[in-house]
Design an enzyme around this catalytic site. Structure first.
Site, mmCIF file in Angstrom:
data_model
loop_
_atom_site.group_PDB
_atom_site.id
_atom_site.type_symbol
_atom_site.label_atom_id
_atom_site.label_comp_id
_atom_site.label_asym_id
_atom_site.label_seq_id
_atom_site.Cartn_x
_atom_site.Cartn_y
_atom_site.Cartn_z
ATOM 1 C CG ASP A 9 1.182 8.539 -3.328
ATOM 2 O OD1 ASP A 9 2.086 8.891 -3.345
ATOM 3 O OD2 ASP A 9 0.801 7.321 -2.472
ATOM 4 C CG ASP A 11 6.626 4.981 -2.226
ATOM 5 O OD1 ASP A 11 7.204 3.902 -2.169
ATOM 6 O OD2 ASP A 11 7.404 6.014 -2.270
ATOM 7 C CG ASP A 168 -0.912 5.102 0.457
ATOM 8 O OD1 ASP A 168 -0.364 4.756 1.267
ATOM 9 O OD2 ASP A 168 -0.386 5.854 -0.320
#
Length: 223
Positions: A9, A11, A168
């Site tokens: 991922d 961001d 996250d």
């Protein structure tokens, strides 16, 4: 099944833009003597603002319409101020370097726009690690829909069970697991407050906590 590739991922995982944006939004709320509850902001982390937008919520709280262009500029200035001191999250460079040394395919799947993602990847000199970069520009539906991960798998030429995704956010983890990928959840300061609804293979506080090779072994032992 051996691991042949990894998909990151962006961001909040590679660079913690998410915590910075939360504080930037809350900074604007404070100008109106309001606060932005973290649990509300977490609704949009890892996905879009379709279900909830802080600007609309702020207007509801104060009972009046606001100039959204001004709100945007105020939070943008605060965000950029915060990001001046931000580096990649701990362990990111090491994981990318080790994955490349091991000959694994490396991809990226982000719900953000390509221009945004590539800007930061180039600024931090990690762009060339990625064989494929998949963003909101490439799919009709972003996370928690698995489309971004399915596209990354296709571009890398591997199957879900042959890949590990690093995420996250809960939305991101949901997308990865739905695509049949082993997911390692590495929450940041704010996403740690909302664990994934789907079961992940491994949870780390930071990528600096465990070597990349140890992560692969741990994931394979759970499959």
């Amino acid at each position: 099944m051996s691991i042949k590739g990894v998909i990151f991922d962006f961001d909040g995982l590679i660079l913690d833009t998410e915590t910075a944006w939360y504080h930037a939004f809350d900074h604007v709320f404070a100008k109106y003597n309001q606060t932005l509850p973290l649990e509300k902001y977490l609704q949009v982390v890892g996905t879009t603002f379709d279900a909830f937008h802080p600007d609309d919520y702020l207007q509801e709280l104060i009972g009046e319409r606001l100039d959204k262009a001004i709100l945007f500029q105020q939070r943008k200035e605060k965000y950029e101020q915060i990001m001046l001191e931000q580096d990649l999250r701990p362990g990111v460079r090491e994981y990318l370097s080790e994955a490349k040394r091991m000959g694994l395919k490396i991809g990226l799947a982000s719900s953000s726009e390509r221009e945004w993602v590539e800007h930061y990847l180039r600024a931090h000199h990690i762009y060339d690690y990625f064989e494929t970069i998949n963003t909101s520009d490439d799919v009709e539906h972003v996370k928690p829909d698995p489309a971004l991960y399915l596209r990354a798998l296709d571009k890398l030429g591997i199957k879900g069970e042959e890949a590990i995704a690093f995420e996250d956010s809960g939305h991101g983890a949901h997308a990865a697991v739905s695509a049949g990928i082993h997911c390692v959840w590495v929450p940041n300061t704010i996403t740690t407050h909302r664990p994934p609804e789907k079961e992940v293979s491994l949870t780390l506080h930071s990528m600096a906590d465990k070597s990349f090779s140890d992560v692969i072994q741990a994931v394979q032992s759970t499959s």
